[in-house]
Design an enzyme around this catalytic site. Structure first.
Site, short mmCIF file in Angstrom:
data_model
loop_
_atom_site.label_atom_id
_atom_site.label_comp_id
_atom_site.label_asym_id
_atom_site.label_seq_id
_atom_site.Cartn_x
_atom_site.Cartn_y
_atom_site.Cartn_z
CD GLU A 1 -9.80 3.40 -1.81
OE1 GLU A 1 -8.71 4.35 -1.64
OE2 GLU A 1 -10.15 2.80 -0.83
CG HIS B 1 -9.01 -3.19 4.55
ND1 HIS B 1 -8.60 -2.36 2.83
CD2 HIS B 1 -8.46 -1.13 4.71
CE1 HIS B 1 -8.52 -1.60 2.54
NE2 HIS B 1 -7.91 -0.89 3.46
CG ASP B 2 -11.61 0.57 3.15
OD1 ASP B 2 -10.86 0.42 4.74
OD2 ASP B 2 -11.43 0.82 2.41
CG ASP C 1 -4.76 4.83 0.65
OD1 ASP C 1 -5.74 4.27 1.17
OD2 ASP C 1 -5.27 6.19 1.99
CG ASP D 1 -2.45 0.02 1.38
OD1 ASP D 1 -2.76 1.20 0.53
OD2 ASP D 1 -3.07 -1.58 1.35
C1 NOJ Z 1 -8.66 3.87 1.86
C2 NOJ Z 1 -8.41 3.25 2.48
O1 NOJ Z 1 -8.96 1.43 1.92
C3 NOJ Z 1 -8.98 3.27 4.13
O2 NOJ Z 1 -8.39 1.36 4.69
C4 NOJ Z 1 -8.49 4.13 4.55
O3 NOJ Z 1 -8.97 4.46 6.32
C5 NOJ Z 1 -8.48 5.27 4.06
N1 NOJ Z 1 -7.70 4.99 2.60
C6 NOJ Z 1 -7.37 6.56 4.30
O4 NOJ Z 1 -6.71 6.36 4.22
#
Ligand code: NOJ
Length: 563
Positions: free
Chosen positions: A255, A332-333, A206, A97
């Protein structure tokens, strides 16, 4: 032109919860090394690991304190190098990441930026985004705008020593960087090249679309259009691509939510793109209840299957022959996919397999999120202290302000929060599911005794066996990864059916997304034969098929003689 990463199976590792190698209750890099043979055995070719950098862990590593250090929770730089070496020895590439939008407020840059007495204050102050307070009609100090960040909180925090607010679109411990500052960019480039020199094969970028801000800082609520997807962020990504990503032949997963066709091509078009694959979210929240707009993603309605299909279809149409597609169910989100779109109780195995079949016969590259391959489910947290995610705490306060009772707020959060996907990987039916010999950093799912790798490994009808079969099929048959997709009866509200057409053969996928019997109408079905794999009892194809709850079948036919 075929690139090394095309069609390779990707596996996302949430480091903190994958495997605890040093017995402190926290997943780490030695744990990942221990599990490389497992990943190889299920057909994984690339791993993406969540941030491993030194961090105070406000957002579990996305708040980086030192980009050049491995977090002591996760190991050492030697462990990291060993991971790269051992993964490469068995043919697994490693991507990490890369957090470009913000640092931790404990990063030395921010420490200098916020302290007028620091010798390098002036230089580092400009690495971040600051604004003087506004004064309202009553003469009271107010933040520069009413913008609301991605964790549901105000985006500005006042700092008395500078008498300014700093901008943070995530938590207040994650100040946003100023990508208009060239020295900051040079520091970032040096850091990226340093990790390239350590042998990484690529990065997951990210928050890639947030790098530019509207520096007029207009008043708006919530104001996302002023800090997300502003056109200039493409310039920063292209610069990194031309100077670093392309010359080093790195795999770049970026992303970015809500991109239109032009933006998508600017990201991942073969000719003009700055990255190789786009992580988008169109299919992720297809069950938001439109009657409760104030709750946003925390509301829960009926799963809109048509929306999910159309989101995938749109991406295939947008990229067509001009870019590479990426498919995944969740990361993971988001909550666990079985709990979200399937049935985590009565039809656990069946809906887990249906979701696998619905996704893994599609063209492009796939990302499997840790635990998805064994059908891990959401947790049922009942007390606020059980949650770990920073977002939960701001949203809990928001819900209480909205008038929800404690119980209502906890129930809403428990169903949809990110902690659901972050509980420890369930390896065995032993204590703490073989993740660690001690109490893990976050409570485990109550279903660890039945849902684990050990119990599914030797069961040919398990979810894991099906994943192993599908991942290997994707590796061995370019007809899938390099094929084109045609959805069948895309407006059918309950089915998820499509054909993936490759150069020499074609797959037909038929699934029922509901917990009730449905029927589907099919044309042109001759010469298709069942693909069995770990699926049993595949019925012969008929023009009208009656599908039991969460049924899922795959058929295949040859297009012309295979050599
Ligand atoms: C996206 C990530 O997937 C997430 O887990 C994170 O909280 C935010 N970006 C901030 O970095």
């Amino acid at each position: 032109m075929r690139q090394w990463w095309m069609g390779k199976n990707i596996y996302q590792i949430y480091l903190r919860s994958f495997m605890d190698g040093n017995h402190d209750g926290i997943g780490d890099i030695p744990g990942v090394i221990m599990k490389l043979p497992y990943l190889k055995s299920i057909g994984i070719e690339i791993i993406w690991i969540s941030p491993h950098y030194d961090s105070p862990m406000d957002d579990y590593g996305y708040d980086v304190r030192d980009f050049y250090r491995v977090s002591s929770d996760y190991g050492t730089i030697d462990d990291f190098k060993q991971l790269i070496t051992e993964a490469h020895q068995i043919g697994i590439k490693v991507i990490i990441d890369l957090v470009l939008n913000h640092t931790s407020d404990e990063h030395p840059w921010f420490q200098a930026a916020k302290d007028p007495n620091h010798p390098e204050h002036v230089k580092y102050h400009d690495y971040y985004i600051w604004h003087k307070p506004k004064t309202d009609d009553a003469g009271l100090m107010q933040p520069p705008t009413s913008w609301i960040g991605w964790f549901g909180d105000r985006t500005w925090t006042y700092h008395p020593l500078t008498d300014e607010y700093y901008l943070h679109i995530f938590s207040k411990k994650m100040p946003d960087l100023n990508w208009r500052n060239h020295e900051m960019i040079d520091d970032m480039k040096r850091m990226i090249l340093w990790w390239v020199a350590q042998g990484v094969d690529g990065f997951r970028l990210d928050a890639a679309n947030h790098l530019e801000k509207n520096w007029e800082f207009p008043e708006a609520y919530p104001g996302y259009e002023h800090f997300s997807s502003l056109p200039k962020h493409h310039d920063y990504l292209h610069m990194l691509s031309e100077e670093i990503f392309k010359p080093h032949d790195l795999l770049i997963l970026g992303e970015s939510g809500g991109a239109n066709k032009a933006e998508a091509l600017a990201y991942v078009g073969y000719h003009q793109g700055s990255m190789n694959m786009l992580i988008q979210f169109g299919h992720c929240w297809a069950d938001i209840d439109p009657t409760q707009p104030q709750l946003g993603k925390w509301s829960q309605g009926v799963v809109d299957v048509v929306k999910i299909k159309k989101s995938f279809q749109t991406w295939y149409q947008i990229l067509g022959h001009d870019g590479w597609n990426l498919i995944y169910w969740h990361n993971h989100d988001q909550p666990r996919i079985i709990s979200h779109y399937g049935s985590d109780r009565r039809y656990h195995a069946r809906s887990g397999k249906m979701l696998a079949i619905a996704l893994y016969l599609m063209p492009g590259s796939c990302i499997c999120y840790q635990g998805e391959e064994i059908g891990m489910v959401n947790v049922r947290f009942r007390k606020l202290e059980q949650f770990r995610d920073v977002e939960v705490f701001t949203e809990y306060d928001n819900m209480r302000r909205m008038g929800k009772t404690k119980r209502q707020a906890l129930r809403l959060l428990s169903r949809r929060c990110r902690d659901n996907a972050r509980t420890p990987m369930q390896w065995t039916h032993g204590a703490y599911a073989g993740f660690s010999p001690v109490q893990p950093w976050i409570d485990m799912s109550g279903r660890k005794h039945t849902i684990n790798v050990q119990s599914q490994s030797h069961d040919p009808s398990s979810i894991l066996s099906l994943y192993r079969f599908l991942l290997k099929l994707r590796r061995s048959d370019d007809n899938i990864t390099f094929g084109t997709i045609e959805f069948i009866d895309i407006d059918h509200p309950d089915s998820f059916c499509y054909r993936t057409v490759g150069a020499t053969c074609e797959y037909l996928v038929i699934t029922n997304f509901r917990n009730r019997t449905i029927s589907v109408q099919l044309d042109d079905i001759h010469k298709f034969a069942p693909v069995t794999g770990s699926l049993k009892r595949i019925p012969p194809l008929k023009n009208r098929m009656v599908l039991a709850p969460f049924a899922a079948f795959v058929y295949r036919r040859t297009r012309r003689r295979e050599s």
